[in-house]
Write a protein that holds these residues in place. Structure first.
Motif, mmCIF file in Angstrom:
data_model
loop_
_atom_site.group_PDB
_atom_site.id
_atom_site.type_symbol
_atom_site.label_atom_id
_atom_site.label_comp_id
_atom_site.label_asym_id
_atom_site.label_seq_id
_atom_site.Cartn_x
_atom_site.Cartn_y
_atom_site.Cartn_z
ATOM 1 N N LEU A 178 8.010 -75.688 51.129
ATOM 2 C CA LEU A 178 8.088 -74.780 52.269
ATOM 3 C C LEU A 178 8.594 -75.483 53.512
ATOM 4 C CD1 LEU A 178 4.695 -74.651 53.931
ATOM 5 C CD2 LEU A 178 4.714 -75.237 51.521
ATOM 6 N N GLY A 179 9.325 -74.731 54.306
ATOM 7 C CA GLY A 179 9.859 -75.282 55.541
ATOM 8 C C GLY A 179 10.683 -74.248 56.281
ATOM 9 N N ASP A 180 11.384 -74.714 57.306
ATOM 10 C CA ASP A 180 12.209 -73.836 58.139
ATOM 11 C C ASP A 180 13.431 -74.625 58.581
ATOM 12 O OD1 ASP A 180 13.270 -71.944 59.835
ATOM 13 O OD2 ASP A 180 11.732 -72.155 61.384
ATOM 14 N N LEU A 181 14.599 -74.200 58.135
ATOM 15 C CA LEU A 181 15.829 -74.909 58.492
ATOM 16 C C LEU A 181 16.070 -74.899 59.992
ATOM 17 C CD1 LEU A 181 18.174 -73.683 55.624
ATOM 18 C CD2 LEU A 181 16.991 -75.877 55.784
ATOM 19 N N SER A 182 15.587 -73.863 60.679
ATOM 20 C CA SER A 182 15.757 -73.795 62.135
ATOM 21 C C SER A 182 14.910 -74.832 62.855
ATOM 22 C CB SER A 182 15.403 -72.397 62.653
ATOM 23 O OG SER A 182 16.314 -71.436 62.154
ATOM 24 N N GLN A 183 13.952 -75.429 62.138
ATOM 25 C CA GLN A 183 13.133 -76.494 62.715
ATOM 26 C C GLN A 183 13.519 -77.853 62.135
ATOM 27 O OE1 GLN A 183 8.825 -75.464 63.357
ATOM 28 N NE2 GLN A 183 9.342 -73.661 62.142
ATOM 29 N N GLY A 184 14.732 -77.961 61.626
ATOM 30 C CA GLY A 184 15.190 -79.195 61.011
ATOM 31 C C GLY A 184 15.600 -80.238 62.031
ATOM 32 N N ILE A 185 14.654 -80.714 62.810
ATOM 33 C CA ILE A 185 14.969 -81.680 63.869
ATOM 34 C C ILE A 185 15.100 -83.104 63.316
ATOM 35 C CG2 ILE A 185 13.921 -80.290 65.689
ATOM 36 C CD1 ILE A 185 11.451 -82.058 65.545
ATOM 37 N N HIS A 186 14.701 -83.305 62.056
ATOM 38 C CA HIS A 186 14.922 -84.597 61.407
ATOM 39 C C HIS A 186 16.167 -84.501 60.528
ATOM 40 C CE1 HIS A 186 11.029 -86.352 62.633
ATOM 41 N NE2 HIS A 186 10.563 -85.120 62.487
ATOM 42 N N ALA A 187 17.241 -83.964 61.113
ATOM 43 C CA ALA A 187 18.469 -83.720 60.351
ATOM 44 C C ALA A 187 19.118 -84.995 59.863
ATOM 45 C CB ALA A 187 19.456 -82.930 61.230
ATOM 46 N N TYR A 188 18.724 -86.140 60.409
ATOM 47 C CA TYR A 188 19.288 -87.421 59.993
ATOM 48 C C TYR A 188 18.775 -87.863 58.624
ATOM 49 C CZ TYR A 188 14.759 -88.837 61.873
ATOM 50 O OH TYR A 188 13.419 -88.930 62.137
ATOM 51 N N LYS A 189 17.785 -87.131 58.076
ATOM 52 C CA LYS A 189 17.273 -87.504 56.756
ATOM 53 C C LYS A 189 17.026 -86.305 55.848
ATOM 54 C CE LYS A 189 12.346 -87.594 58.067
ATOM 55 N NZ LYS A 189 11.094 -88.369 58.021
ATOM 56 N N GLY A 190 16.871 -85.111 56.404
ATOM 57 C CA GLY A 190 16.506 -83.943 55.612
ATOM 58 C C GLY A 190 17.704 -83.153 55.121
ATOM 59 N N VAL A 191 17.405 -81.967 54.557
ATOM 60 C CA VAL A 191 18.459 -81.105 54.028
ATOM 61 C C VAL A 191 18.967 -80.170 55.119
ATOM 62 C CG1 VAL A 191 17.580 -81.179 51.681
ATOM 63 C CG2 VAL A 191 16.786 -79.373 53.217
ATOM 64 N N HIS A 192 20.191 -79.715 54.956
ATOM 65 C CA HIS A 192 20.787 -78.772 55.895
ATOM 66 C C HIS A 192 20.887 -77.372 55.303
ATOM 67 C CE1 HIS A 192 22.954 -82.411 57.981
ATOM 68 N NE2 HIS A 192 21.637 -82.467 58.043
ATOM 69 N N ALA A 193 20.618 -77.246 54.004
ATOM 70 C CA ALA A 193 20.617 -75.953 53.322
ATOM 71 C C ALA A 193 19.681 -76.065 52.119
ATOM 72 C CB ALA A 193 22.027 -75.571 52.869
#
Length: 730
Positions: free
Chosen positions: A510-525
């Motif tokens: 579970l998660g929220d792409l709109s809260q992906g503030i750790h984009a340097y390591k997480g998924v974008h889709a």
């Protein structure tokens, strides 16, 4: 109070008195039985059952149930009121109608899925689908064994429309303390479908801020333990959360649901302990300070070590290196324990490559060396005289030890060092063309870290994957179910690794792409994760309704998304109106009237002074970085000695008044939030900046104030109906 409402209230008071009397009677009977402390196994099992019932009854006494439904099963009469509670309560006679039905029972699903209408409804029971008619659905609030509220959300044939939101809004309007609470009494239909989904699938849940996704996942664990009690155990379930403070924040939900023993860890802590590298871990604050103190957002993918090391391309490199090491595992040498006695290389290779091929590489090495040792023992038996046997034995031991050192080290850390050229042994180093695919900055920084004995969080998934490739996974290490919270911050490699540790792809992700503030390591889709499983092995759910914040706060936050994040999923608010969001520019007069402190500190102090005086239980001041939080804490502590400074090393959230960097607030919620300074000096125009502010704004339940020292990002401008400028009139 109308006559109908008064009648319903009196009816429920009579029922409550009856149920509490029954609970008291059952408890008294159980407590009258002496606690067995002997060693007879049968008696121990019986005592454990009695103690479990004592605990369950004691826990249900303050709030035995929260709902009632009058359901008429097709072909049966009369209609029997069913009361729904956190735990079931059986009648005294075997086979009698339960006094309270457990919320996880199949029939209880109707309480959550039924939203009104005259048509027949059905639910799935172990014996098949059961249909019938709903006559009444009623929400009941009992606290400390006292009846507080009765709300009929549906009456068949009644003139009044269903009012299911009234009870929900009443509960949402309550202030929060320092713990997340269960939502058993207010689970919504779309949440219930996720909770009751089948076990052996990877559920991917995209949930907007405040959609209750974390709470839903925790309730799902409780449901799985109830529904699949012969197949799963609490000790074989684990929740991965972003940090220790968040784990503390959610720690009360499962005990409230009567569930214990479920592991709750951060991925970093779990992985580092399994690998035995806890002492080598670099301070994560160094990475956070680098990215969150960086203007303009994260670097492109090929500059971010976390994105590269979590990618499918890097996974392929790891597989190639492990495979090459495994193929060349047995050294091309014969073994001679003493003169005139030799074990041919071809025999050793046959053992390694054929007889033990179903074992892991490390397992094969262990078995071959053990077999060589047994061969030596067998060859020594016929040697005579005894003095010669002792001489051969001593020589064989020395040569056996020297021979073992010629085998490769199948530890994941050694191979990882070899891949990056940070080890003297070069057996695991990739071909030059493969190394060229690693970004130069990643190769250089990782090689330096490894040579200095340092491992970073983004290295752990790769090391775990090598551990699996070289050693396999022990049965005791497998989980029955894994929950991953804030999963947008996980890499595909992390999910691939964890899939090897869980039976049947049993995930709640579970998660929220709109809260992906750790984009340097997480998924974008989410496709980056769903593609790891077969089509039949995944199930995607979107929770778009937000239950946390007021209409005004959600509207304000949605405007940030629409203005700064392309194709973002916006939240649909529950209609709970409150104060408008305050956009407050630092007042230059404050500096003139106060000789100490800059405008930002003075504005933050005034905001806390006004909000803390409104009887809020939790108020937070959110900054861009940890350094800013520490500076504000130092400046404000004399006026607010109760102000808590929160950093990434904390394992407890105390509630009350707090100041913390925005990235640590993810997953938490507060009665009131103050964004310390949303000016352009802290937040730019990038998509990442918009996500940062969206996270901060959606932490607020009732009030949100946004301070700034002048110009703000364009997505904060022109908020229209959702906000107003300036301080509130006192």
């Amino acid at each position: 109070m109308s006559e109908n409402v008064q009648s319903a209230y009196q009816e429920e008071q009579t029922k409550l008195d009856s149920v509490l009397e029954e609970i008291g009677t059952q408890l008294a009977r159980l407590r009258a039985i002496p606690v067995y402390t002997g060693h007879d196994f049968t008696e121990q099992v019986l005592e454990a059952g009695r103690e479990e019932r004592r605990q369950r009854l004691s826990k249900s006494e303050p709030e035995p149930y929260f709902g009632r439904m009058d359901f008429e099963e097709e072909g049966k009469a009369p209609t029997v009121p069913l009361y729904i509670g956190k735990t079931g309560l059986d009648g005294r006679d075997p086979g009698s109608q339960p006094i309270v039905v457990d919320w996880r029972a199949p029939v209880a699903s109707l309480f959550y899925s039924f939203t009104g209408g005259e048509e027949r409804i059905e639910y799935e029971a172990p014996e098949g689908w059961i249909s019938g008619t709903m006559h009444l659905k009623r929400n009941i609030m009992v606290r400390k064994s006292e009846l507080e509220r009765v709300v009929d959300t549906y009456t068949r044939g009644g003139e009044e429309p269903a009012v299911s939101d009234e009870f929900l809004l009443y509960r949402l309007g309550e202030n929060k303390d320092n713990r997340l609470r269960d939502i058993v009494s207010t689970i919504q239909a779309e949440q219930d479908r996720i909770i009751r989904a089948e076990k052996n699938k990877a559920l991917i849940i995209q949930g907007v801020a405040g959609s209750g996704k974390t709470t839903v996942a925790l309730h799902r664990l409780a449901f799985l333990l109830y529904q699949y009690q012969e197949q799963v155990s609490a000790g074989k379930m684990i929740i991965f959360a972003p940090n220790g403070m968040f784990l503390d924040y959610i720690s009360g939900v499962l005990p409230e649901l009567g569930v214990g023993d479920i592991q709750q860890r951060t991925f970093t802590d779990w992985a580092a302990k399994l690998l035995g590298v806890e002492s080598m871990l670099a301070d994560p604050s160094e990475t956070l300070d680098f990215w969150f103190g960086r203007a303009g957002g994260p670097a492109p993918d090929n500059e971010a070590p976390g994105r590269f090391k979590g990618s499918d391309a890097f996974r392929s490199m790891l597989e190639s290196a492990a495979a090459a090491l495994e193929v060349s595992g047995a050294p091309e040498l014969e073994f001679s324990p003493w003169e005139e006695k030799t074990l041919p290389y071809e025999t050793i290779l046959h053992w390694y490559a054929e007889e033990y091929k179903h074992y892991s590489a490390a397992g094969r090495k262990e078995r071959v060396l053990a077999r060589i040792h047994r061969w030596i023992e067998m060859e020594l038996k016929p040697v005579k005289p005894e003095t010669l046997r002792k001489e051969y034995k001593k020589k064989a031991a020395q040569r056996e030890k020297a021979y073992a050192k010629k085998w490769p080290d199948f530890s994941p850390l050694t191979l990882y060092k070899q891949i990056f050229g940070a080890a003297k042994d070069t057996r695991g180093i990739l071909p030059s063309e493969a190394l060229e695919a690693i970004p130069a900055s990643v190769l250089k920084s990782t090689r330096k870290d490894l040579k200095e004995g340092r491992i970073r969080e983004e290295d752990l998934p790769a090391l775990l994957y090598l551990h699996l490739l070289l050693n396999g996974v022990e049965g005791a290490e497998r989980f029955d179910h894994i929950v991953i919270d804030e999963a947008q911050d996980f890499s595909p490699l992390q999910i691939s690794v964890l899939d090897r540790f869980v039976r049947g792809h049993s995930f709640t992700i579970l998660g929220d792409l709109s809260q992906g503030i750790h984009a340097y390591k997480g998924v974008h889709a989410w496709e980056e994760m769903s593609e790891l499983f077969g089509e039949e092995e995944t199930s995607y759910h979107a929770l778009t309704r937000s239950y946390r914040s007021t209409l005004e706060i959600i509207g304000f936050a949605n405007t940030i998304l629409s203005g700064g994040v392309p194709n973002a999923i916006e939240a649909v608010p529950v209609f709970r109106s409150g104060n408008k969001v305050r956009m407050i520019e630092f007042n230059p007069k404050m500096k003139a009237e106060n000789t100490e402190g800059d405008e930002g500190i003075l504005a933050a102090a005034k905001a806390l002074r006004l909000l803390w005086g409104r009887e809020h239980k939790t108020v937070s001041l959110l900054t861009r970085t940890q350094e800013q939080a520490a500076a504000l804490h130092e400046a404000l502590q004399s006026e607010f000695p109760e102000l808590n400074l929160i950093d990434g090393n904390m394992t407890q959230y105390e509630g009350g008044l707090s100041v913390l960097p925005l990235h640590l607030s993810k997953g938490l919620e507060f009665d009131a939030v103050v964004i310390a300074d949303a000016g352009l000096q802290n937040y730019g125009e990038s998509e990442w900046d918009a996500k940062m502010l969206y996270v901060g704004c959606t932490r607020a339940l009732h009030e949100l104030w946004v301070l700034h020292g002048g110009a703000t990002p364009t997505f904060l401008d022109n908020q229209g109906e959702w906000s107003e400028a300036g301080w509130p009139k006192v």
